[in-house]
Motif scaffolding. Structure first.
Motif, mmCIF file in Angstrom:
data_model
loop_
_atom_site.group_PDB
_atom_site.id
_atom_site.type_symbol
_atom_site.label_atom_id
_atom_site.label_comp_id
_atom_site.label_asym_id
_atom_site.label_seq_id
_atom_site.Cartn_x
_atom_site.Cartn_y
_atom_site.Cartn_z
ATOM 1 N N PRO A 29 0.569 3.067 11.464
ATOM 2 C CA PRO A 29 0.841 2.512 10.127
ATOM 3 C C PRO A 29 0.115 3.289 9.037
ATOM 4 N N THR A 30 0.737 3.370 7.868
ATOM 5 C CA THR A 30 0.039 3.824 6.662
ATOM 6 C C THR A 30 0.372 2.764 5.605
ATOM 7 N N GLU A 31 -0.155 2.902 4.405
ATOM 8 C CA GLU A 31 0.152 1.885 3.382
ATOM 9 C C GLU A 31 1.608 2.000 2.891
ATOM 10 N N THR A 32 2.254 3.154 3.109
ATOM 11 C CA THR A 32 3.627 3.320 2.612
ATOM 12 C C THR A 32 4.634 2.847 3.657
ATOM 13 N N VAL A 33 4.827 3.656 4.710
ATOM 14 C CA VAL A 33 5.692 3.283 5.838
ATOM 15 C C VAL A 33 4.986 3.785 7.103
ATOM 16 N N TYR A 34 5.520 3.451 8.294
ATOM 17 C CA TYR A 34 4.933 3.993 9.527
ATOM 18 C C TYR A 34 5.258 5.490 9.621
ATOM 19 N N GLY A 35 4.256 6.276 10.006
ATOM 20 C CA GLY A 35 4.446 7.709 10.182
ATOM 21 C C GLY A 35 4.543 8.055 11.657
ATOM 22 N N VAL A 155 9.615 0.451 14.211
ATOM 23 C CA VAL A 155 9.386 1.770 14.836
ATOM 24 C C VAL A 155 9.958 1.765 16.246
ATOM 25 N N LEU A 156 9.640 0.719 17.017
ATOM 26 C CA LEU A 156 10.078 0.667 18.415
ATOM 27 C C LEU A 156 11.602 0.630 18.522
ATOM 28 N N GLU A 157 12.247 -0.012 17.553
ATOM 29 C CA GLU A 157 13.712 -0.078 17.556
ATOM 30 C C GLU A 157 14.311 1.340 17.626
ATOM 31 N N ASP A 158 13.703 2.281 16.911
ATOM 32 C CA ASP A 158 14.231 3.658 16.893
ATOM 33 C C ASP A 158 13.566 4.560 17.928
ATOM 34 N N MET A 159 12.279 4.339 18.218
ATOM 35 C CA MET A 159 11.493 5.371 18.908
ATOM 36 C C MET A 159 11.031 5.014 20.314
ATOM 37 N N ASP A 160 11.322 3.789 20.770
ATOM 38 C CA ASP A 160 10.871 3.411 22.120
ATOM 39 C C ASP A 160 11.499 4.364 23.140
ATOM 40 N N GLY A 161 10.654 4.973 23.958
ATOM 41 C CA GLY A 161 11.149 5.912 24.980
ATOM 42 C C GLY A 161 11.244 7.350 24.490
ATOM 43 N N ARG A 162 11.057 7.577 23.192
ATOM 44 C CA ARG A 162 11.184 8.940 22.637
ATOM 45 C C ARG A 162 9.835 9.561 22.273
ATOM 46 N N ILE A 163 8.777 8.722 22.178
ATOM 47 C CA ILE A 163 7.466 9.237 21.752
ATOM 48 C C ILE A 163 6.378 8.686 22.678
ATOM 49 N N ASP A 164 5.170 9.262 22.584
ATOM 50 C CA ASP A 164 4.112 8.877 23.528
ATOM 51 C C ASP A 164 3.558 7.486 23.270
ATOM 52 N N ALA A 165 3.362 7.130 21.981
ATOM 53 C CA ALA A 165 2.701 5.844 21.710
ATOM 54 C C ALA A 165 2.990 5.336 20.308
ATOM 55 N N VAL A 166 2.833 4.024 20.150
ATOM 56 C CA VAL A 166 2.891 3.389 18.824
ATOM 57 C C VAL A 166 1.621 2.566 18.645
ATOM 58 N N LEU A 167 0.944 2.746 17.535
ATOM 59 C CA LEU A 167 -0.180 1.857 17.201
ATOM 60 C C LEU A 167 0.410 0.602 16.570
ATOM 61 N N MET A 168 0.189 -0.531 17.242
ATOM 62 C CA MET A 168 0.857 -1.781 16.846
ATOM 63 C C MET A 168 0.073 -2.426 15.700
ATOM 64 N N GLY A 169 0.265 -1.912 14.490
ATOM 65 C CA GLY A 169 -0.522 -2.368 13.353
ATOM 66 C C GLY A 169 0.215 -3.352 12.468
ATOM 67 N N GLU A 170 -0.304 -3.458 11.267
ATOM 68 C CA GLU A 170 0.175 -4.411 10.281
ATOM 69 C C GLU A 170 1.468 -3.912 9.622
ATOM 70 N N ALA A 171 2.151 -4.823 8.895
ATOM 71 C CA ALA A 171 3.292 -4.418 8.069
ATOM 72 C C ALA A 171 2.752 -3.625 6.877
ATOM 73 N N CYS A 172 3.522 -2.651 6.417
ATOM 74 C CA CYS A 172 3.037 -1.762 5.357
ATOM 75 C C CYS A 172 3.072 -2.467 4.000
ATOM 76 N N GLY A 173 1.997 -2.322 3.232
ATOM 77 C CA GLY A 173 1.858 -3.055 1.969
ATOM 78 C C GLY A 173 2.715 -2.503 0.847
ATOM 79 N N VAL A 174 2.896 -1.177 0.793
ATOM 80 C CA VAL A 174 3.688 -0.578 -0.293
ATOM 81 C C VAL A 174 5.169 -0.633 0.065
ATOM 82 N N GLY A 175 5.528 -0.144 1.244
ATOM 83 C CA GLY A 175 6.890 -0.323 1.749
ATOM 84 C C GLY A 175 7.874 0.787 1.422
ATOM 85 N N ILE A 176 7.572 1.652 0.435
ATOM 86 C CA ILE A 176 8.385 2.859 0.240
ATOM 87 C C ILE A 176 7.469 4.079 0.356
#
Ligand code: AMP
Ligand code: MG
Length: 332
Positions: A29-35, A155-176
């Motif tokens: 997670p970042t404050e904008t969107v997940y990277g 993130v998991l909806e698009d990337m599950d099985g395609r990347i090594d890991a997801v940090l299961m953090g908070e929803a992004c505050g800025v959003g764009i």
């Protein structure tokens, strides 16, 4: 590939850093969107990010750092105006495009002589970068062309099985996504509008901040990211501008006025329709828009009518995302 779910703990962050250091891919997670992060100085790792996203290789990545001083490892020159802007807006949702040092691989910058750098405000993001002990190239953690993810589930909806890991953090505050500012010349130029607006930049510098003219017009051609970079003639300063973006499965249309008659008409034709109306609340619109598009897809909605927002301040940045998601289809 099995995608690990990592928690936001010292252990989870240290594991994320280790995976990135070894050339792997971790969404965070970042404050904008997940990277979707990879070692920005490792061309193979960066190429794996393009592959996981289906992103055209001429669409450069933003490089994320943990301390202001780290920018000097990546850029040959930072002018006085840019230093002022870094002081005012870093850490935060602003990216500066600067002349690049040769240490940054062409894969990261899409072959450009410049590098885009951001120091994020999110503490989790900065901890991941510090733990990896290198700068992290991180585009949004979605399949290219889809709405950017603002929650770990998206993130998991698009990337599950395609990347090594997801940090299961908070929803992004800025959003764009971050504001991208070209700082290679005397006058800064906004290449992508974001939470930090041209007005805010002008106020810090006491002089005008330009807006890339491509942002003020409907693009003549919108390329599908899956079709790559076939078009050699259209070269906007921010290559991301020429691609289809933020599109859910549903058709999106912008409505300047009352959406009710259009909803009724569509429903009479049997089209499952929803309205997104943020009632002019720009903060809420930024925070929710991408997540709402994904949620409405899950509900099987076929047509999303989005109420237009006044293109002033943050409203300009949000309408940029809304118009792109609608392929510039506006009912007025
Ligand atoms: P994303 O990674 O999806 O947040 O998109 C990054 C955006 O930054 C894209 O629109 C790129 O075109 C833009 N960008 C990244 N690096 C550069 C650069 N060196 N020069 C101009 N624009 C850049
Ligand atoms: Mg993106």
């Amino acid at each position: 590939m099995k995608t690990l779910r990592l928690e936001i703990t010292e252990e989870g962050i240290s594991k994320a850093g280790e995976i990135i250091r070894k050339g792997g891919l971790v969404a965070f997670p970042t404050e904008t969107v997940y990277g979707l992060g990879a070692d920005a100085l490792n061309a193979d790792a960066v190429r794996a990010v393009y592959a996981a996203k289906g992103r055209p290789s001429d669409n450069p990545m933003i490089v994320h750092i943990a301390e202001v001083e780290d920018v000097y490892d990546l850029a040959t020159e930072v002018n006085e105006s840019t230093k002022k802007l870094m002081e005012a807006f870093w850490p935060g949702p602003v990216t500066f495009v600067l002349p690049k040092k040769s240490i940054v691989p062409d894969a990261t910058t899409g072959g450009l002589g410049t590098v885009a750098v951001r120091l994020p405000a999110s503490e989790t993001a900065r901890k991941v970068i510090a733990a990896s002990e290198r700068p992290i190239a991180a585009p949004s953690a979605n399949i290219s062309g889809k709405p950017s993810p603002t929650t770990a589930e998206d993130v998991l909806e698009d990337m599950d099985g395609r990347i090594d890991a997801v940090l299961m953090g908070e929803a992004c505050g800025v959003g764009i996504e971050s504001t991208v500012i070209d700082c290679t010349g005397e006058t800064p130029v906004i290449l992508r509008p974001g939470f930090v607006t041209a007005e805010m930049v002008s106020e810090i510098l006491g002089k005008e901040c330009a807006i890339d003219p491509h942002l003020l017009e409907k693009p003549s051609e919108i390329l599908d990211p899956a079709e790559g970079s076939a078009d050699a003639d259209f070269k906007p300063k921010s290559p991301g501008m020429k691609y289809k973006h933020y599109s859910p499965e549903a058709r999106v249309r912008i409505v300047e006025g009352d959406p009710a008659p259009y909803k009724k008409e569509a429903e009479e034709e049997g089209i499952r329709t929803a309205v997104l109306d943020y009632k002019g609340d720009t903060g809420e619109a930024a925070r929710r828009f991408f997540a709402d598009l994904r949620e409405l897809d899950r509900q099987g909605i076929e047509l999303i009518l989005v109420c237009a927002i006044e293109e002033k301040g943050l409203g300009f940045s949000i309408m940029n995302r809304m118009l792109k998601s609608a392929g510039y289809d506006v009912i007025n």
